[in-house]
Write a protein that holds these residues in place. Structure first.
Motif, PDB file in Angstrom:
ATOM      1  N   ARG A 151       0.907  -1.242  -0.151  1.00  0.00           N
ATOM      2  CA  ARG A 151      -0.031   0.012   0.016  1.00  0.00           C
ATOM      3  C   ARG A 151       0.854   1.250   0.090  1.00  0.00           C
ATOM      4  O   ARG A 151       0.737   2.300  -0.728  1.00  0.00           O
ATOM      5  N   ASP A 154       2.667   1.700  -3.219  1.00  0.00           N
ATOM      6  CA  ASP A 154       1.915   2.200  -4.468  1.00  0.00           C
ATOM      7  C   ASP A 154       1.670   3.782  -4.226  1.00  0.00           C
ATOM      8  O   ASP A 154       1.739   4.462  -5.159  1.00  0.00           O
ATOM      9  N   ARG A 155       1.688   4.212  -2.960  1.00  0.00           N
ATOM     10  CA  ARG A 155       1.603   5.522  -2.718  1.00  0.00           C
ATOM     11  C   ARG A 155       2.558   6.537  -3.086  1.00  0.00           C
ATOM     12  O   ARG A 155       2.690   7.290  -3.802  1.00  0.00           O
ATOM     13  N   ILE A 157       4.797   5.308  -5.378  1.00  0.00           N
ATOM     14  CA  ILE A 157       5.039   5.496  -6.783  1.00  0.00           C
ATOM     15  C   ILE A 157       3.989   6.406  -7.308  1.00  0.00           C
ATOM     16  O   ILE A 157       4.480   7.122  -8.199  1.00  0.00           O
ATOM     17  N   GLU A 161       5.566   9.396  -9.503  1.00  0.00           N
ATOM     18  CA  GLU A 161       4.693   9.648 -10.820  1.00  0.00           C
ATOM     19  C   GLU A 161       4.289  11.263 -11.028  1.00  0.00           C
ATOM     20  O   GLU A 161       4.262  12.041 -11.959  1.00  0.00           O
ATOM     21  N   SER A 193       0.975  -7.030 -10.493  1.00  0.00           N
ATOM     22  CA  SER A 193      -0.055  -6.616 -11.172  1.00  0.00           C
ATOM     23  C   SER A 193      -0.705  -5.318 -10.481  1.00  0.00           C
ATOM     24  O   SER A 193      -1.665  -4.609 -10.994  1.00  0.00           O
ATOM     25  N   LEU A 194      -0.436  -5.307  -9.241  1.00  0.00           N
ATOM     26  CA  LEU A 194      -1.210  -4.180  -8.178  1.00  0.00           C
ATOM     27  C   LEU A 194      -0.322  -2.969  -8.651  1.00  0.00           C
ATOM     28  O   LEU A 194      -0.758  -1.816  -8.926  1.00  0.00           O
ATOM     29  N   LEU A 195       1.166  -2.994  -8.353  1.00  0.00           N
ATOM     30  CA  LEU A 195       2.070  -1.896  -8.634  1.00  0.00           C
ATOM     31  C   LEU A 195       2.118  -1.202 -10.063  1.00  0.00           C
ATOM     32  O   LEU A 195       2.304  -0.280 -10.106  1.00  0.00           O
ATOM     33  N   ALA A 196       2.215  -2.469 -10.856  1.00  0.00           N
ATOM     34  CA  ALA A 196       2.415  -1.864 -12.129  1.00  0.00           C
ATOM     35  C   ALA A 196       3.701  -1.083 -12.487  1.00  0.00           C
ATOM     36  O   ALA A 196       3.358  -0.038 -13.218  1.00  0.00           O
ATOM     37  N   VAL A 197       4.818  -1.630 -12.005  1.00  0.00           N
ATOM     38  CA  VAL A 197       6.022  -0.931 -12.446  1.00  0.00           C
ATOM     39  C   VAL A 197       6.999  -2.154 -12.746  1.00  0.00           C
ATOM     40  O   VAL A 197       6.687  -3.194 -12.184  1.00  0.00           O
TER      41      VAL A 197
ATOM     42  N   ARG B 126      -3.338   5.690  -7.767  1.00  0.00           N
ATOM     43  CA  ARG B 126      -2.580   4.772  -6.711  1.00  0.00           C
ATOM     44  C   ARG B 126      -3.167   5.291  -5.282  1.00  0.00           C
ATOM     45  O   ARG B 126      -3.981   6.150  -5.364  1.00  0.00           O
ATOM     46  N   SER B 127      -2.524   4.499  -4.382  1.00  0.00           N
ATOM     47  CA  SER B 127      -3.237   4.950  -2.961  1.00  0.00           C
ATOM     48  C   SER B 127      -2.516   6.347  -2.813  1.00  0.00           C
ATOM     49  O   SER B 127      -1.916   6.870  -2.952  1.00  0.00           O
ATOM     50  N   ASN B 144      -6.545   1.474  -7.067  1.00  0.00           N
ATOM     51  CA  ASN B 144      -5.500   0.811  -6.347  1.00  0.00           C
ATOM     52  C   ASN B 144      -6.367   0.804  -4.777  1.00  0.00           C
ATOM     53  O   ASN B 144      -6.824   1.944  -4.459  1.00  0.00           O
ATOM     54  N   PRO B 145      -5.902  -0.176  -3.694  1.00  0.00           N
ATOM     55  CA  PRO B 145      -6.147   0.017  -2.546  1.00  0.00           C
ATOM     56  C   PRO B 145      -5.710   1.273  -1.781  1.00  0.00           C
ATOM     57  O   PRO B 145      -4.679   1.868  -1.989  1.00  0.00           O
ATOM     58  N   ARG B 162     -10.044  -1.727  -6.604  1.00  0.00           N
ATOM     59  CA  ARG B 162      -9.855  -2.295  -5.227  1.00  0.00           C
ATOM     60  C   ARG B 162      -9.571  -1.156  -4.214  1.00  0.00           C
ATOM     61  O   ARG B 162      -9.676  -1.516  -3.093  1.00  0.00           O
TER      62      ARG B 162
END
Lengths: 266, 222
Positions: A151, A154-155, A157, A161, A193-197, B126-127, B144-145, B162
């Motif tokens: 999580r 992801d934040r 990234i 971006e 698949s979730l982070l897509a990098v 993204r989060s 994303n979550p 998600r």
């Protein structure tokens, strides 16, 4: 010589940023590159401990920025490799002692003389993160196969971006293949698949890491270690070599598992 | 007088707050409405005494003489007060009357509905990202979550949902959430919140839609 500044970041703490910086830097230096490691975690420095260079620190990052010493004075040469240097963080100061602009200037200066500048980013997304990211052209995200770490990754990234960072790669640390097989841990594919990098390497879980950290010798020096080889492969990939990432460790292909597969596919 | 087919000149509905709504039939002659109300008063045993009534004209054209006639009748004979007049669907007749009153033709200019166009996001959310769209929201990527998408009407995700999605955030219960796969920790439509069942491991072949049915959020898999 135009070097590259790479920031190693994760968002969440304790996922292995510092270990990755130490090992990746050492692996690149072993390949003959000139490398500087910058510890951007001002106030909570520990890259020097992992590198075993704690007792050699005289000047630090804040001293360079505030002009109390020359750049070369604060750079500590590694004990084994003479193309590897460390700029330690100040332990008695706070993150706002450094401004992102100053950090960018420092990285640009270092890029003229070195191949790689690896910045060890502190956990979190506040000032320390902004500082660490300011001068970087590339980023490596370190995550463990835990929901919380993913999580945060992801934040981070998303934040990178937003700063128009294009070159973002992913290291999955502490993957336990047995647990993935049992279905108790997220697999490499799930995370990607979730982070897509793009994935640049997978580091298996191991006790060796703790031992080498406590000794202050990066694990990469150990030629027999699987972890060391994983880091060396990441270093090669960073330099543009194409080495496939092993998705599963062979073994455990007994009759029972084959039988299970048959049942599932029918 | 043909009330047997279920066509009632005046529909009476009780509201939760104790008020009554009188809905007039659009095609019924006004005399029939008055006669029906008179009959209703006699059979209702002062049930409506001192009640508050909302008069709903529905699609019946507005006529000042009709409204005043009903108002006077209800006030004098029923002892009730009309607290609200609803002009449902045909405002033209009302403007016609109003322009006659002031002897100036009135022209109604519709307020341009601002940004009725959907908000289109062309990357993965993204989060930490929060997207608010006044009407519809289209996301070409995953949610994303930790990410939030809030829309006044529908949410369409061309990817995996998600994170949190709230469709019909202003209370529109007709709003729907469309995604290639809905696997969030929470979805909201209008005032309802839903959580997926535990151990939910479904794999939609094409897409999924979340919508309200019978006061519950349902996720349909296609």
């Amino acid at each position: 010589m135009a070097g590259t500044t790479i920031v190693i970041t994760s968002g969440k703490g304790g996922v292995g940023k510092t270990t990755s910086v130490a090992n990746l830097g050492t692996a690149l230096a072993l390949r003959g590159r000139s490398v500087v490691l910058i510890d951007a975690d001002i106030g909570l420095r520990n890259l020097d401990v992992v590198m075993g260079l704690e007792n050699r620190i005289v000047y630090n990052l804040v001293d360079i920025i505030e002009g109390r010493c020359r750049l070369e004075q604060a750079m500590i040469r590694d004990r084994k490799l003479n193309t590897l240097f460390l700029i330690p963080a100040a332990q008695t100061r706070e993150k706002d002692a450094v401004h992102p602009e100053q950090m960018k200037e420092l990285c640009e200066k270092l890029e003229q003389n070195f191949d790689y500048i690896l910045v060890d980013c502190p956990a979190g997304i506040e000032r320390g993160f902004r500082n660490a990211v300011a001068g970087a052209q590339k980023a490596i995200i370190v995550t463990t196969p835990e929901v919380s770490a993913i999580r945060d990754a992801d934040r981070v990234i998303g934040l990178l971006e937003a700063e128009l960072m294009k070159d973002i790669n992913l290291i999955i640390n502490r993957l336990n293949h047995k647990m993935v097989k049992r279905g108790d841990m997220m697999s490499t594919e799930d995370i990607c698949s979730l982070l897509a990098v793009p994935l640049i390497g997978v580091i298996p879980e191991s006790e060796e890491v703790v031992i080498s950290t406590n000794r202050g010798i990066p694990l990469v020096h150990d030629k027999r270690s699987d972890i060391a080889n994983a880091f060396k492969r990441i270093a090669s990939r960073l330099e543009g070599e194409e080495i496939p990432i092993p998705t599963e460790i062979p073994g455990d292909s007994g009759i029972l598992s084959k039988f299970k597969k048959l049942i599932w596919s029918s | 007088m043909d009330n047997s087919k279920g066509v009632v000149p005046v529909q009476i509905r009780a509201q939760r707050d104790g008020q009554f709504i009188f809905i007039l039939d659009p095609s019924m002659p006004f005399q029939m409405i008055l006669r029906y109300l008179e009959k209703k008063r006699k059979t209702s045993n002062n049930f409506f005494k001192s009640a508050k009534i909302i008069l709903d004209l529905g699609s019946r054209p507005f006529r000042i003489d009709e409204v005043t006639a009903i108002r006077d009748m209800l006030r004098r004979q029923w002892g009730v007060k009309i607290v609200e007049l609803r002009l449902g669907h045909s405002l033209d007749s009302f403007f016609e009357w109003a322009s006659k009153q002031i002897d100036i033709p009135i022209k109604q200019i519709p307020v341009a509905e601002f940004s009725m166009e959907p908000v289109v996001i062309r990357h993965t959310c993204r989060s930490g990202t929060r997207i608010e769209a006044p009407v519809d929201c289209i996301i070409l990527g995953d949610v994303n979550p930790g990410a939030e998408v809030i829309a006044g009407r529908d949410i369409i995700v061309f990817g995996v949902l998600r994170g949190i999605a709230h469709a019909g955030a202003m209370g529109n219960r007709e709003a729907k959430i469309w995604a290639l796969s809905i696997e969030p920790n929470q979805i909201r439509i209008a005032d309802l919140v839903a959580m997926p069942p535990q151990d939910d491991k479904h794999q939609p072949k094409r897409y999924e839609v979340a919508q309200i049915r019978d006061d519950q959020i349902q996720v349909l898999t296609f």
